[in-house]
Design an enzyme around this catalytic site. Structure first.
Site, mmCIF file in Angstrom:
data_model
loop_
_atom_site.group_PDB
_atom_site.id
_atom_site.type_symbol
_atom_site.label_atom_id
_atom_site.label_comp_id
_atom_site.label_asym_id
_atom_site.label_seq_id
_atom_site.Cartn_x
_atom_site.Cartn_y
_atom_site.Cartn_z
ATOM 1 N N GLU A 121 0.759 -1.199 0.208
ATOM 2 C CA GLU A 121 -0.001 -0.080 -0.130
ATOM 3 C C GLU A 121 0.739 1.187 -0.369
ATOM 4 O O GLU A 121 2.210 1.173 0.781
ATOM 5 C CB GLU A 121 -0.873 -0.282 1.526
ATOM 6 C CG GLU A 121 -2.319 -1.087 1.228
ATOM 7 C CD GLU A 121 -3.265 -1.075 2.170
ATOM 8 O OE1 GLU A 121 -3.876 -2.031 2.267
ATOM 9 O OE2 GLU A 121 -2.692 -1.081 3.122
ATOM 10 N N CYS A 180 3.446 8.296 1.574
ATOM 11 C CA CYS A 180 4.276 7.633 2.404
ATOM 12 C C CYS A 180 4.285 5.785 0.907
ATOM 13 O O CYS A 180 3.342 5.466 1.005
ATOM 14 C CB CYS A 180 2.795 7.216 3.656
ATOM 15 S SG CYS A 180 3.465 5.459 5.164
ATOM 16 N N CYS A 197 7.232 -7.725 6.703
ATOM 17 C CA CYS A 197 7.961 -6.913 7.482
ATOM 18 C C CYS A 197 8.888 -8.108 8.249
ATOM 19 O O CYS A 197 8.019 -8.738 9.529
ATOM 20 C CB CYS A 197 8.038 -5.889 8.667
ATOM 21 S SG CYS A 197 9.060 -5.195 8.877
ATOM 22 N N CYS A 205 7.729 -5.843 15.695
ATOM 23 C CA CYS A 205 6.289 -4.623 16.321
ATOM 24 C C CYS A 205 5.079 -4.835 16.861
ATOM 25 O O CYS A 205 4.443 -5.360 15.955
ATOM 26 C CB CYS A 205 6.523 -3.701 16.186
ATOM 27 S SG CYS A 205 8.615 -2.637 15.419
ATOM 28 N N CYS A 221 2.453 -3.358 15.319
ATOM 29 C CA CYS A 221 1.838 -2.922 13.808
ATOM 30 C C CYS A 221 0.949 -4.090 13.182
ATOM 31 O O CYS A 221 1.846 -5.183 13.352
ATOM 32 C CB CYS A 221 4.013 -2.557 13.800
ATOM 33 S SG CYS A 221 3.724 -2.443 11.741
ATOM 34 N N GLY A 248 6.860 -2.299 5.988
ATOM 35 C CA GLY A 248 8.210 -2.683 5.566
ATOM 36 C C GLY A 248 9.427 -1.981 6.084
ATOM 37 O O GLY A 248 9.507 -1.155 6.842
ATOM 38 N N GLU A 249 10.638 -2.557 6.617
ATOM 39 C CA GLU A 249 11.221 -2.216 7.438
ATOM 40 C C GLU A 249 12.722 -1.110 5.733
ATOM 41 O O GLU A 249 13.342 -2.187 5.763
ATOM 42 C CB GLU A 249 12.249 -2.492 8.329
ATOM 43 C CG GLU A 249 13.383 -2.132 8.840
ATOM 44 C CD GLU A 249 13.557 -0.830 9.311
ATOM 45 O OE1 GLU A 249 13.054 -0.724 10.011
ATOM 46 O OE2 GLU A 249 14.606 -0.024 8.710
ATOM 47 N N SER A 259 12.250 6.193 7.905
ATOM 48 C CA SER A 259 11.894 6.181 9.543
ATOM 49 C C SER A 259 12.160 4.647 9.435
ATOM 50 O O SER A 259 12.337 3.542 8.897
ATOM 51 C CB SER A 259 10.141 6.363 9.084
ATOM 52 O OG SER A 259 10.055 5.340 10.394
ATOM 53 N N SER A 292 11.752 5.079 15.149
ATOM 54 C CA SER A 292 10.514 4.893 15.812
ATOM 55 C C SER A 292 11.390 3.840 17.337
ATOM 56 O O SER A 292 12.047 3.116 17.195
ATOM 57 C CB SER A 292 10.115 2.965 14.934
ATOM 58 O OG SER A 292 9.703 3.923 13.601
ATOM 59 N N LEU A 293 10.870 5.121 18.238
ATOM 60 C CA LEU A 293 11.744 4.758 19.787
ATOM 61 C C LEU A 293 10.431 4.186 20.292
ATOM 62 O O LEU A 293 10.802 3.123 21.119
ATOM 63 C CB LEU A 293 12.075 6.544 20.327
ATOM 64 C CG LEU A 293 13.058 6.297 21.542
ATOM 65 C CD1 LEU A 293 14.271 5.815 20.601
ATOM 66 C CD2 LEU A 293 13.865 7.333 21.477
ATOM 67 N N HIS A 294 9.310 4.468 20.578
ATOM 68 C CA HIS A 294 8.161 3.526 20.974
ATOM 69 C C HIS A 294 8.405 3.209 22.497
ATOM 70 O O HIS A 294 7.214 2.538 23.003
ATOM 71 C CB HIS A 294 7.584 2.851 20.485
ATOM 72 C CG HIS A 294 7.902 2.824 18.726
ATOM 73 N ND1 HIS A 294 6.815 4.104 18.249
ATOM 74 C CD2 HIS A 294 8.069 2.278 18.145
ATOM 75 C CE1 HIS A 294 6.989 3.545 17.621
ATOM 76 N NE2 HIS A 294 7.177 2.929 16.008
ATOM 77 N N ASN A 315 -2.691 3.652 16.383
ATOM 78 C CA ASN A 315 -3.990 3.455 14.946
ATOM 79 C C ASN A 315 -4.288 2.264 15.479
ATOM 80 O O ASN A 315 -3.477 0.924 14.839
ATOM 81 C CB ASN A 315 -3.825 3.378 13.651
ATOM 82 C CG ASN A 315 -3.351 4.758 13.745
ATOM 83 O OD1 ASN A 315 -4.758 5.723 13.753
ATOM 84 N ND2 ASN A 315 -2.653 5.489 13.038
ATOM 85 N N CYS A 375 -1.163 5.307 9.931
ATOM 86 C CA CYS A 375 0.099 4.465 9.900
ATOM 87 C C CYS A 375 0.201 3.512 10.473
ATOM 88 O O CYS A 375 -0.932 3.661 11.801
ATOM 89 C CB CYS A 375 0.248 5.883 10.431
ATOM 90 S SG CYS A 375 1.621 5.618 11.518
#
Ligand code: SAH
Ligand code: SF4
Length: 366
Positions: free
Chosen positions: A90, A103, A110, A114, A117, A169-170, A201, A223-225, A300, A343
């Site tokens: 997408e 985006c 991926c 995580c 996600c 994906g990363e 990112s 991406s810390l989180h 989300n 996101c």
């Protein structure tokens, strides 16, 4: 047949040289393919007819196929793009007053898992090729230009002013293809984006961050989180391999070459998990030596995620603590919710072909 959308300009020059053609043809062709969006060799009028015929035999310029285009009430667009018969990815366009951001996805699925996600939950299928990555920009560009009737405007008045490698994906786990595609985005003969308007990112693949700063330093989001290793080990499992101390040091090394003088830390707000006052104070302490901004992303939701979105009051308190410590903080507005374009909701269609053992090996190799 070779798809010329897979080449950056130096690679295309090399390909022409191997054909016995002049390398400057590469610049001409980049302009036709990417700047003007012309994919029919026959229309490339400043290229000699003999060469056009030769190109039509030896090469193709083929975009991935669009399976579905959706437009949200708020103007957000989403394209479902076929990666092959079984899989799709997408791409999302987010219009704002002062810019339009695209985006872009980098992988089908991926491998990094995580926990919050939706892409990570689906497992990993494969890397996207350069043509599939740059093709997302071409598809969106063409569709938005047609729709808005902007086709006659100069390229400087672009609808897509910014690109973020933040889709499925990363990106740093598909390093070579992502870097080549970004080089095409930056190339003045192609899209001519400035490095400041192209953001990658990453969940924090430290060795690849060090390579990126040398090969293609674009704006960086991390991406810390989580503000401590114990929590980040759980929600961003790659942290076990590259813990926070190493990640902060890598951010500082990256800043030596970055086009902006800060790193953006993304922080998804998960109710009761990482959003307390204590977490905010830990975060301030963690980043104290890194020049940075924060982007708080309200979680989300997606089916069976097991997480909830932080309460508005908790997001505000969290934000205020960071702001009082002197940081610039934005809270990301959720866009395109009605078409699942927000996101972390990008799902595409991922036929997970990764056996668990193989997955572990691929993470080891990153
Ligand atoms: N793999 C890269 C880029 C793609 S994800 C990375 O992890 O940075 C883009 C951003 O969306 C990341 O910050 C990611 O953590 C965040 N994200 C993933 N799932 C989300 C969700 N359900 N809600 C909000 N943000 C999410
Ligand atoms: Fe992969 Fe990024 Fe999702 Fe983590 S947040 S699983 S790294 S796409």
């Amino acid at each position: 047949m070779v798809n010329l959308l897979n080449f950056n300009q130096p690679q295309l020059a090399q390909w022409f040289a191997e054909m016995g053609e002049k390398p400057f043809r590469a610049k001409q062709l980049m302009r036709w393919m990417h700047h003007f969006g012309e994919h029919d060799f026959e229309q490339m009028t400043d290229i000699a007819k003999v060469l056009r015929e030769k190109l039509a035999i030896e090469a193709e310029i083929t975009l991935p196929t669009v399976q579905l285009e959706q437009v949200s009430n708020d103007g957000t667009h989403k394209w479902l793009i076929g990666a092959d018969t079984a899989n799709s990815i997408e791409t999302v366009f987010i219009p704002e007053d002062d810019r339009g951001t695209l985006c872009i996805s980098s992988q089908v699925g991926c491998a990094l898992e995580c926990t919050f996600c939706s892409t990570g939950r689906q497992g990993f299928n494969r890397n996207l090729s350069v043509s599939e990555i740059i093709g997302q920009l071409a598809i969106a560009n063409r569709s938005l230009r047609l729709e808005t009737g902007y086709d006659m405007l100069p390229i400087s008045e672009r609808i897509i002013s910014n690109v973020v490698m933040m889709g499925m994906g990363e990106p740093l786990a598909n390093y070579d293809n992502v870097v080549t595609a970004m080089q095409i985005m930056l190339d003045d003969s192609a899209y001519g984006l400035s490095r400041r308007r192209l953001t990658l990112s990453t969940s924090g693949l430290v060795p690849a961050m060090d390579r990126l700063k040398e090969d293609c330093p674009v704006a960086l989001a991390v991406s810390l989180h989580a503000p401590n290793d114990a929590l980040r080990d759980v929600i961003v499992p790659i942290n076990k391999k590259y813990p926070l101390k190493e990640l902060m040091a890598a951010c500082n090394r990256y800043l030596e070459k970055a086009p902006r003088d800060f790193v953006t830390f993304e922080y998804v707000m998960l109710d009761g998990i990482n959003d307390t006052v204590e977490h905010a104070h830990q975060l301030v302490a963690l980043v104290k030596n890194v020049s940075c901004k924060f982007n708080l992303i309200p979680f989300n939701p997606f089916p069976n995620s097991g997480y909830g979105t932080s309460k508005a009051v908790n997001i505000k308190t969290f934000r205020d603590i960071l702001m009082q410590a002197g940081y610039v903080v934005t809270v990301r507005k959720t866009r395109g919710e009605d078409i699942d374009a927000a996101c972390g909701q990008l799902a595409g269609k991922v036929l997970d072909k990764t056996k668990r053992v193989a997955k572990r090996i691929s993470i080891e190799a990153i």
